[in-house]
Scaffold this active site. Structure first.
Site, short mmCIF file in Angstrom:
data_model
loop_
_atom_site.label_atom_id
_atom_site.label_comp_id
_atom_site.label_asym_id
_atom_site.label_seq_id
_atom_site.Cartn_x
_atom_site.Cartn_y
_atom_site.Cartn_z
N CYS A 262 31.10 40.74 39.09
CA CYS A 262 32.56 40.81 39.15
C CYS A 262 32.99 42.11 38.51
O CYS A 262 32.77 42.34 37.33
CB CYS A 262 33.19 39.66 38.37
SG CYS A 262 33.19 38.15 39.30
N VAL A 263 33.59 42.96 39.31
CA VAL A 263 34.01 44.24 38.73
C VAL A 263 35.52 44.32 38.61
O VAL A 263 36.22 43.50 39.16
CB VAL A 263 33.48 45.44 39.55
CG1 VAL A 263 32.07 45.76 39.13
CG2 VAL A 263 33.52 45.15 41.04
#
Lengths: 112, 127, 102
Positions: free
Chosen positions: A111-112
């Site tokens: 998850c960025v």
């Protein structure tokens, strides 16, 4: 200034996105306080996901990616729950991000 | 990243792991790359050669060195559709280990056949 | 199908070159760059091993890295080909894949 939340009279350190700094600080009250901040009321269905995430992390030492979580919830609760819709309704900010945060886990890998 | 990636060309990726875990960050960096990359629906294999075979050793306990025990995550790879794990037979033997010492089921591959495996890939990433 | 293998560690310090040579086939190539160029000259203890390798595989060395280490005027091992950056790029394009042995 460092970030923190107050749970049952204790100051618990968080990162700038609100994730707990120390996994060991977690207690159910953490999820309740975080949910309050997000204006979200935790039902048994929410807790089911939170407890699942904590067990998953204990076993594999990673927070699952959303599709892995979705698949696993479907396996556990039945096919009709194994889709993004059910999880997004419970956790509108994103099941992996929001639920992992309430569960005291680090932000999911990927998850960025 | 909450959205799944769709479309695009599926390529064959192999991650080659060659180092003992915990002394350097190579092993965990490789694993994290695989986990992140899994969202992109590619054909992923992992190969453990030389000291990389220690990454899959059972019973790692990192409590006293105060590192995260990421070895447990190799058992989650299957859920990420990373199902092809190869371990080189000679590398295990040289280190006094056998397949029973590993924490996941793997396919054993002889050194002489490693090249064939690499020849089938589009992208090779070595850690 | 062939692979260009890139080695950048000194074989006197790390075993990366041996690890690579023990696994590649005759269609593959190896290029020595950065600290790995220290075995490119004749007269090192790697002589015989590299001569064996050059019998059926292509071996290259990157000239700018030799120059940087004061080794450009030494005689190269027989069978080893020196390339500049352009030659390096050409090698990358000529092979099906690149394996950089970090």
């Amino acid at each position: 200034m460092s970030n923190s939340i107050e749970v049952n009279g204790k100051e618990l350190a968080t990162d700038e996105e609100g994730y707990l700094e120390n996994l060991a600080d977690w207690e159910p009250g953490v999820a309740n306080v975080m949910a309050e901040i997000d204006d979200c009321e935790l039902t048994d269905n929410h807790w089911e996901v939170i407890n699942f995430l904590r067990e998953y992390y204990e076993e594999y030492q990673i927070a699952p990616a959303v599709r892995v979580l979705t698949k696993a919830i479907g396996k556990k609760l039945g096919k009709e729950y194994g889709n993004g819709k059910y999880l997004y309704e419970l956790y509108p900010y994103g099941p992996a991000k929001q639920a992992c945060k309430y569960a005291g886990l680090p932000k999911p890998t990927g998850c960025v | 990243m909450e959205e799944e990636y769709s479309g695009g060309v599926e390529k064959k990726f192999i991650y080659i792991n060659r180092r003992v875990p915990h002394g350097t960050a190579y092993a965990i960096e490789s694993l994290e790359t695989v986990l992140i990359g899994a969202a992109f629906d590619q054909d992923v294999s992992m190969l453990f050669i030389d000291d990389g075979v220690f990454q899959l050793k059972k019973d790692q306990n990192t409590e006293s060195i105060e590192f995260k025990n990421f070895s447990k995550a190799y058992r989650a790879l299957e859920m990420y559709d990373v199902e092809k794990l190869y371990v080189e037979t000679e590398s295990l033997q040289e280190r006094g280990l056998s397949a029973d010492d590993l924490l996941v089921g793997v396919e054993m591959i002889d050194r002489a056949r490693v090249n064939e495996l690499i020849d089938q890939q589009d992208v090779v990433l070595s850690f | 199908m062939s692979t260009l293998n890139i080695i950048n560690k000194s074989p006197f310090e790390k075993r990366t070159l041996d690890q690579c040579l023990s696994r590649i086939s005759k269609d593959d190539a190896v290029i020595l760059i950065e600290d790995a160029v220290v075995v490119a000259m004749s007269g090192t203890s790697y002589d015989s091993q590299l001569k064996t390798a050059t019998a059926d595989k292509k071996l290259y060395v990157l000239t700018p890295d030799l120059e940087a280490r004061g080794l450009a005027d030494r005689s190269l091992l027989d069978g080893l080909t020196a390339v500049d950056y352009k030659g390096f790029v050409a090698l990358v394009t000529e092979h099906d894949r690149v394996h950089s042995w970090l």
